[in-house]
Design a protein around this motif. Structure first.
Motif, PDB file in Angstrom:
ATOM      1  N   ILE A   1       6.575   7.804 -16.662  1.00 41.07           N
ATOM      2  CA  ILE A   1       6.457   6.844 -15.567  1.00 41.07           C
ATOM      3  C   ILE A   1       6.833   5.463 -16.087  1.00 41.07           C
ATOM      4  O   ILE A   1       6.780   5.218 -17.292  1.00 41.07           O
ATOM      5  N   PRO A   2       7.226   4.530 -15.210  1.00 36.83           N
ATOM      6  CA  PRO A   2       7.502   3.161 -15.656  1.00 36.83           C
ATOM      7  C   PRO A   2       6.262   2.524 -16.276  1.00 36.83           C
ATOM      8  O   PRO A   2       5.137   2.803 -15.855  1.00 36.83           O
ATOM      9  N   GLU A   3       6.471   1.659 -17.257  1.00 41.94           N
ATOM     10  CA  GLU A   3       5.355   1.038 -17.958  1.00 41.94           C
ATOM     11  C   GLU A   3       4.407   0.314 -17.013  1.00 41.94           C
ATOM     12  O   GLU A   3       3.184   0.370 -17.173  1.00 41.94           O
ATOM     13  N   GLN A   4       4.981  -0.374 -16.004  1.00 42.67           N
ATOM     14  CA  GLN A   4       4.122  -1.156 -15.117  1.00 42.67           C
ATOM     15  C   GLN A   4       3.180  -0.294 -14.284  1.00 42.67           C
ATOM     16  O   GLN A   4       2.119  -0.762 -13.859  1.00 42.67           O
ATOM     17  N   ASP A   5       3.537   0.979 -14.079  1.00 43.45           N
ATOM     18  CA  ASP A   5       2.667   1.862 -13.304  1.00 43.45           C
ATOM     19  C   ASP A   5       1.392   2.238 -14.065  1.00 43.45           C
ATOM     20  O   ASP A   5       0.412   2.665 -13.473  1.00 43.45           O
TER      21      ASP A   5
ATOM     22  N   ASN B   1       2.541   6.930 -27.253  1.00 35.89           N
ATOM     23  CA  ASN B   1       2.349   8.387 -27.288  1.00 35.89           C
ATOM     24  C   ASN B   1       2.738   9.025 -25.947  1.00 35.89           C
ATOM     25  O   ASN B   1       1.871   9.371 -25.139  1.00 35.89           O
ATOM     26  N   PRO B   2       4.043   9.187 -25.686  1.00 29.41           N
ATOM     27  CA  PRO B   2       4.496   9.746 -24.407  1.00 29.41           C
ATOM     28  C   PRO B   2       3.896  11.109 -24.077  1.00 29.41           C
ATOM     29  O   PRO B   2       3.597  11.388 -22.922  1.00 29.41           O
ATOM     30  N   ASP B   3       3.697  11.950 -25.098  1.00 30.66           N
ATOM     31  CA  ASP B   3       3.125  13.275 -24.839  1.00 30.66           C
ATOM     32  C   ASP B   3       1.687  13.163 -24.349  1.00 30.66           C
ATOM     33  O   ASP B   3       1.254  13.909 -23.460  1.00 30.66           O
ATOM     34  N   MET B   4       0.930  12.225 -24.938  1.00 33.57           N
ATOM     35  CA  MET B   4      -0.436  12.000 -24.497  1.00 33.57           C
ATOM     36  C   MET B   4      -0.459  11.445 -23.079  1.00 33.57           C
ATOM     37  O   MET B   4      -1.329  11.792 -22.270  1.00 33.57           O
ATOM     38  N   LEU B   5       0.515  10.590 -22.771  1.00 30.60           N
ATOM     39  CA  LEU B   5       0.608  10.030 -21.421  1.00 30.60           C
ATOM     40  C   LEU B   5       0.873  11.136 -20.403  1.00 30.60           C
ATOM     41  O   LEU B   5       0.277  11.156 -19.320  1.00 30.60           O
ATOM     42  N   ARG B   6       1.738  12.087 -20.754  1.00 28.04           N
ATOM     43  CA  ARG B   6       2.013  13.207 -19.844  1.00 28.04           C
ATOM     44  C   ARG B   6       0.749  14.033 -19.615  1.00 28.04           C
ATOM     45  O   ARG B   6       0.467  14.458 -18.494  1.00 28.04           O
ATOM     46  N   ALA B   7      -0.004  14.261 -20.686  1.00 29.92           N
ATOM     47  CA  ALA B   7      -1.258  15.011 -20.549  1.00 29.92           C
ATOM     48  C   ALA B   7      -2.249  14.241 -19.679  1.00 29.92           C
ATOM     49  O   ALA B   7      -2.948  14.832 -18.843  1.00 29.92           O
ATOM     50  N   PHE B   8      -2.298  12.942 -19.865  1.00 30.37           N
ATOM     51  CA  PHE B   8      -3.197  12.072 -19.101  1.00 30.37           C
ATOM     52  C   PHE B   8      -2.877  12.141 -17.607  1.00 30.37           C
ATOM     53  O   PHE B   8      -3.763  12.301 -16.760  1.00 30.37           O
ATOM     54  N   ILE B   9      -1.586  12.048 -17.257  1.00 34.74           N
ATOM     55  CA  ILE B   9      -1.167  12.077 -15.851  1.00 34.74           C
ATOM     56  C   ILE B   9      -1.459  13.433 -15.220  1.00 34.74           C
ATOM     57  O   ILE B   9      -1.823  13.523 -14.052  1.00 34.74           O
ATOM     58  N   GLY B  10      -1.300  14.492 -15.994  1.00 37.60           N
ATOM     59  CA  GLY B  10      -1.498  15.838 -15.454  1.00 37.60           C
ATOM     60  C   GLY B  10      -2.945  16.246 -15.304  1.00 37.60           C
ATOM     61  O   GLY B  10      -3.239  17.284 -14.709  1.00 37.60           O
ATOM     62  N   TYR B  11      -3.871  15.437 -15.818  1.00 38.82           N
ATOM     63  CA  TYR B  11      -5.292  15.785 -15.783  1.00 38.82           C
ATOM     64  C   TYR B  11      -5.909  15.307 -14.473  1.00 38.82           C
ATOM     65  O   TYR B  11      -5.458  14.327 -13.873  1.00 38.82           O
ATOM     66  N   PRO B  12      -6.959  15.986 -13.968  1.00 40.40           N
ATOM     67  CA  PRO B  12      -7.618  15.540 -12.735  1.00 40.40           C
ATOM     68  C   PRO B  12      -8.070  14.083 -12.840  1.00 40.40           C
ATOM     69  O   PRO B  12      -8.598  13.658 -13.873  1.00 40.40           O
TER      70      PRO B  12
ATOM     71  N   LYS C   1       0.837  -1.200   0.000  1.00 43.13           N
ATOM     72  CA  LYS C   1       0.000   0.000   0.000  1.00 43.13           C
ATOM     73  C   LYS C   1       0.873   1.252   0.000  1.00 43.13           C
ATOM     74  O   LYS C   1       0.552   2.256  -0.652  1.00 43.13           O
ATOM     75  N   LEU C   2       1.979   1.189   0.725  1.00 45.35           N
ATOM     76  CA  LEU C   2       2.892   2.336   0.772  1.00 45.35           C
ATOM     77  C   LEU C   2       3.617   2.524  -0.561  1.00 45.35           C
ATOM     78  O   LEU C   2       3.924   3.660  -0.955  1.00 45.35           O
ATOM     79  N   VAL C   3       3.882   1.421  -1.251  1.00 44.05           N
ATOM     80  CA  VAL C   3       4.469   1.533  -2.589  1.00 44.05           C
ATOM     81  C   VAL C   3       3.506   2.280  -3.506  1.00 44.05           C
ATOM     82  O   VAL C   3       3.900   3.154  -4.279  1.00 44.05           O
ATOM     83  N   GLU C   4       2.219   1.946  -3.404  1.00 44.39           N
ATOM     84  CA  GLU C   4       1.219   2.633  -4.224  1.00 44.39           C
ATOM     85  C   GLU C   4       1.139   4.110  -3.860  1.00 44.39           C
ATOM     86  O   GLU C   4       1.000   4.974  -4.730  1.00 44.39           O
ATOM     87  N   LEU C   5       1.245   4.406  -2.572  1.00 39.23           N
ATOM     88  CA  LEU C   5       1.125   5.783  -2.118  1.00 39.23           C
ATOM     89  C   LEU C   5       2.362   6.621  -2.423  1.00 39.23           C
ATOM     90  O   LEU C   5       2.258   7.783  -2.850  1.00 39.23           O
ATOM     91  N   TYR C   6       3.554   6.034  -2.215  1.00 38.53           N
ATOM     92  CA  TYR C   6       4.763   6.855  -2.221  1.00 38.53           C
ATOM     93  C   TYR C   6       5.870   6.366  -3.144  1.00 38.53           C
ATOM     94  O   TYR C   6       6.926   7.006  -3.215  1.00 38.53           O
ATOM     95  N   GLY C   7       5.657   5.246  -3.861  1.00 37.71           N
ATOM     96  CA  GLY C   7       6.698   4.739  -4.741  1.00 37.71           C
ATOM     97  C   GLY C   7       7.105   5.738  -5.809  1.00 37.71           C
ATOM     98  O   GLY C   7       8.295   5.974  -6.045  1.00 37.71           O
ATOM     99  N   LYS C   8       6.118   6.351  -6.446  1.00 38.63           N
ATOM    100  CA  LYS C   8       6.406   7.328  -7.500  1.00 38.63           C
ATOM    101  C   LYS C   8       7.104   8.558  -6.915  1.00 38.63           C
ATOM    102  O   LYS C   8       8.063   9.086  -7.508  1.00 38.63           O
ATOM    103  N   ASP C   9       6.654   9.008  -5.735  1.00 37.94           N
ATOM    104  CA  ASP C   9       7.284  10.170  -5.099  1.00 37.94           C
ATOM    105  C   ASP C   9       8.746   9.884  -4.793  1.00 37.94           C
ATOM    106  O   ASP C   9       9.613  10.743  -4.969  1.00 37.94           O
ATOM    107  N   ARG C  10       9.016   8.660  -4.313  1.00 37.56           N
ATOM    108  CA  ARG C  10      10.381   8.294  -3.947  1.00 37.56           C
ATOM    109  C   ARG C  10      11.279   8.299  -5.184  1.00 37.56           C
ATOM    110  O   ARG C  10      12.417   8.759  -5.130  1.00 37.56           O
ATOM    111  N   ALA C  11      10.760   7.810  -6.300  1.00 40.13           N
ATOM    112  CA  ALA C  11      11.537   7.797  -7.540  1.00 40.13           C
ATOM    113  C   ALA C  11      11.859   9.221  -7.985  1.00 40.13           C
ATOM    114  O   ALA C  11      12.965   9.508  -8.434  1.00 40.13           O
TER     115      ALA C  11
END
Length: 271
Positions: free
Chosen positions: A216-220, A245-256, A133-143
């Motif tokens: 982000i890593p593919e598995q995420d 489409n990395p640019d679309m992925l960036r837009a996707f992550i940045g959206y609410p 659960k902590l990996v889900e919460l903070y894994g990306k932040d730690r990276a």
């Protein structure tokens, strides 16, 4: 006072106040707020903390306020990150035990790891509750934190080193270009022994490679698609679309979060 001493003091006080059950409820409450989208990047919004405090107060007869919650999160993250930093990329011969709440392996495998990473000795018999659960919460932040630290060190070498100490490692330059920390023009002066034309060619390769990088890593991405409720029949198609489409992925992550599903379908299916 060092950060280590400060953390130790907080841990000592926490032990007198927090219980394992309280930690479980706290982490579940954090996950719930995370899934609701009550988080701005790595920081939970005020409304999220208000909800978490309310949950804890309703379940336990203790005076719990926002500062106590933040202090406890700091302690939990500190203990978890020590373990995560060792095992984050997966290690051959190790398996996570959900019962013991520890990484397990044969004694000889542990010995090899401890020789390579002495810090791992402390983790051999140290349970880390709610690890996944902590990996889900903070894994990306730690990276991101580690990436920021690496970039900062490289930038310092770039700006302060001269002569034979100058940055000649193409991987270092690649990393800085990908992080927009240096321009390709500045790569022309990398190392006194580098030919300008060679540096330009390498710079072009770096630029092409940085464009192809995913944020982000593919598995995420599987978690992101699950999070917004993509139908299983469309998950593969959505995954492949975002990979290509990395640019679309960036837009996707940045959206609410609550509006990402509609955005994804718009990107995939609208002409």
């Amino acid at each position: 006072m060092s950060e280590k001493r400060t953390i130790d003091d907080v841990v000592k006080k926490d032990r007198e106040y927090w219980t394992a059950v309280m930690d479980d409820v706290l982490i579940d409450a954090l996950l719930h707020q995370h899934h609701l989208g009550n988080r701005n990047g790595s920081v939970f919004i005020t409304h999220a903390y208000d909800n978490i405090v309310k949950d804890l107060q309703e379940k336990f007869e203790k005076l719990i306020d926002k500062q106590k919650v933040k202090n406890r999160i700091k302690t939990i993250k500190y203990n978890w990150s020590e373990c995560y930093d060792v095992f984050k990329n997966g290690l051959s011969g190790f398996a996570w035990s959900p019962i013991a709440k520890m990484w397990s392996a044969k004694p000889e495998v542990w010995e090899s790891l401890i020789q390579a990473k002495p810090k791992a000795k402390e983790l051999k018999n140290k349970p880390i509750p709610n690890y996944n659960k902590l990996v889900e919460l903070y894994g990306k932040d730690r990276a991101i934190e580690e990436q920021s630290e690496t970039t900062s060190k490289m930038r310092q070498r770039w700006t302060t080193s001269t002569g034979e100490g100058s940055m000649e490692n193409i991987e270092d330059i690649d990393h800085l270009v990908a992080q927009n920390e240096v321009t390709l023009e500045s790569c022309d002066n990398v190392g006194d022994n580098n030919d300008v034309a060679l540096a330009m060619r390498e710079g072009n390769l770096i630029f092409e490679r940085s464009l192809a990088r995913l944020p982000i890593p593919e598995q995420d991405m599987f978690h992101l698609l699950d999070e917004i409720g993509i139908d299983s029949r469309l998950q593969m198609r959505a995954y492949l679309y975002l990979i290509k489409n990395p640019d679309m992925l960036r837009a996707f992550i940045g959206y609410p979060v609550q509006e990402r599903k509609e955005l994804l379908f718009t990107m995939m299916f609208d002409p």
